[in-house]
Write an enzyme that holds these catalytic residues in place. Structure first.
Site, PDB file in Angstrom:
ATOM      1  N   LYS A 149       2.400   0.086  12.553  1.00  0.00           N
ATOM      2  CA  LYS A 149       3.652   0.684  13.023  1.00  0.00           C
ATOM      3  C   LYS A 149       4.591   1.062  11.887  1.00  0.00           C
ATOM      4  CE  LYS A 149       4.006  -1.215  17.702  1.00  0.00           C
ATOM      5  NZ  LYS A 149       4.889  -1.961  18.639  1.00  0.00           N
ATOM      6  N   ARG A 190      10.410  -7.715   1.677  1.00  0.00           N
ATOM      7  CA  ARG A 190      10.525  -7.320   3.091  1.00  0.00           C
ATOM      8  C   ARG A 190      11.021  -8.527   3.867  1.00  0.00           C
ATOM      9  NH1 ARG A 190       5.740  -4.934   7.150  1.00  0.00           N
ATOM     10  NH2 ARG A 190       7.188  -4.002   8.676  1.00  0.00           N
ATOM     11  N   ALA A 244       2.203  10.414   7.617  1.00  0.00           N
ATOM     12  CA  ALA A 244       1.264  11.153   6.767  1.00  0.00           C
ATOM     13  C   ALA A 244       0.176  10.229   6.245  1.00  0.00           C
ATOM     14  CB  ALA A 244       2.002  11.801   5.608  1.00  0.00           C
ATOM     15  N   HIS A 288      -0.669  -9.197  -5.239  1.00  0.00           N
ATOM     16  CA  HIS A 288       0.078 -10.008  -4.266  1.00  0.00           C
ATOM     17  C   HIS A 288       0.478 -11.353  -4.856  1.00  0.00           C
ATOM     18  CE1 HIS A 288      -0.893  -7.150  -1.194  1.00  0.00           C
ATOM     19  NE2 HIS A 288      -2.155  -7.472  -1.086  1.00  0.00           N
ATOM     20  N   ASN A 293       0.836  -1.211   0.000  1.00  0.00           N
ATOM     21  CA  ASN A 293       0.000   0.000   0.000  1.00  0.00           C
ATOM     22  C   ASN A 293       0.866   1.255   0.000  1.00  0.00           C
ATOM     23  OD1 ASN A 293      -3.070  -0.620   0.388  1.00  0.00           O
ATOM     24  ND2 ASN A 293      -1.983  -2.125   1.644  1.00  0.00           N
ATOM     25  N   TRP A 294       1.933   1.206   0.765  1.00  0.00           N
ATOM     26  CA  TRP A 294       2.876   2.328   0.803  1.00  0.00           C
ATOM     27  C   TRP A 294       3.550   2.501  -0.558  1.00  0.00           C
ATOM     28  CZ3 TRP A 294       8.494   2.068   2.736  1.00  0.00           C
ATOM     29  CH2 TRP A 294       9.038   3.359   2.835  1.00  0.00           C
TER      30      TRP A 294
END
Length: 315
Positions: free
Chosen positions: A272, A152, A253, A130, A70-71
């Protein structure tokens, strides 16, 4: 905000409100041995997916759930928008096209007819998924669309996915971290095994149409990461553009505007966004189990070196 985001918010909000009527066993279905949530897709949609017609200028973003897709999507959309230098009229036309066609922000989401409707979307399409390579439409590789793969470290991915599962009403929750960890290691979670996902993508390390970037790398120096992404896709931006996008897409943000961008899903999605949080949950035995699994699946590979596993997963 684009219409496909609005449509997604509407769908997820409705799903969250209807969750009490859905028994735990009805939340998921299996397709070709992998679990998926019934709230956003179906076997019929996944079958129809192979009819999707990729374009050579499509921007394809790939990442296993909770690796930061999403980022990344927000970053790339901002880069594409700034690099495209669209007029206000062109922006309105793009938004109206998405509104009319009811598209979604994930390639595998929606009804089976979505791929026919996507043919009418103007270029350049930013498409996120995904899915692993063997489930992607062949046209993506045949038509040589560029793919950006987000990686990640598996320990933080596992922890983030655990909290997501237990906070997302449309997914069955786990009684404990230990119960979840066993299922994660065995690929019994939605979108399957992260290790299988990585093993498949490792085969594409030398493909010039595929670029891999680390979540951790983006966290450490977002401007440098964005410059690499822009160069890969051929986006033309000035230095000021990059710093403006960093300000707009920082985790804080995005968290602050998450209700606007993701509806009720926002509080669940943005938790987080840190590196190394796995140390708060992993036991010594679990850490050793994942060390063995990673070495067995990816030890000595180019992808393992790219992920810097020994840096971000050191006990």
């Amino acid at each position: 905000m684009s219409r496909n985001r609005e449509r997604f918010i509407e769908t997820v909000n409705n799903s969250l409100l209807q969750t009490e009527k859905l028994a735990s066993k009805g939340m998921l279905f299996s397709y070709r041995g992998i679990l998926y949530p019934t709230s956003v897709t179906s076997p019929e949609t996944l079958e129809a997916l192979q009819s999707f017609e990729a374009r050579s200028d499509d921007v394809i973003l790939v990442g296993y759930p909770k690796t930061g897709t999403n980022w990344l999507e927000e970053i790339v959309r901002e880069l594409e928008s700034a690099g495209g230098k669209y007029t206000e009229e062109e922006m309105r036309e793009n938004i109206n096209a998405e509104k009319k066609l009811d598209t979604f922000p994930r390639l595998e989401f929606g009804d089976p007819g979505i791929y026919e409707r996507m043919k009418e979307l103007p270029s350049r399409r930013v498409i996120t998924t995904h899915l692993p390579p063997h489930l992607l439409p062949r046209s993506i590789f045949q038509n040589k669309a560029k793919i950006l793969l987000l990686l990640r470290n598996p320990k933080d991915t596992a922890v983030s996915y655990y909290h997501f599962y237990n906070n997302m009403p449309v997914l069955p929750s786990f009684a404990s971290w230990d119960e979840y960890f066993a299922d994660f290691m065995n690929g019994k979670v939605t979108w399957g095994s992260y290790f299988d996902h990585l093993v498949e993508w490792n085969k594409y390390m030398d493909n010039e149409k595929i670029m891999m970037i680390n979540y951790e790398e983006l966290k450490e120096d977002q401007v440098l990461g964005m410059k690499k992404i822009a160069a890969f896709f051929g986006f033309s931006l000035c230095e000021e553009d990059f710093h403006t996008i960093v300000k707009n897409t920082s985790f804080q943000a995005m968290k602050e505007k998450s209700k606007e961008t993701h509806g009720m899903f926002g509080d669940i999605l943005f938790r987080k966004g840190v590196v190394g949080n796995w140390r708060n949950l992993f036991s010594k035995a679990q850490n050793e189990e994942m060390e063995r699994k990673f070495e067995e699946c990816l030890g000595g590979t180019k992808l393992a070196a790219k992920m810097k596993y020994n840096v971000y997963c050191k006990a």
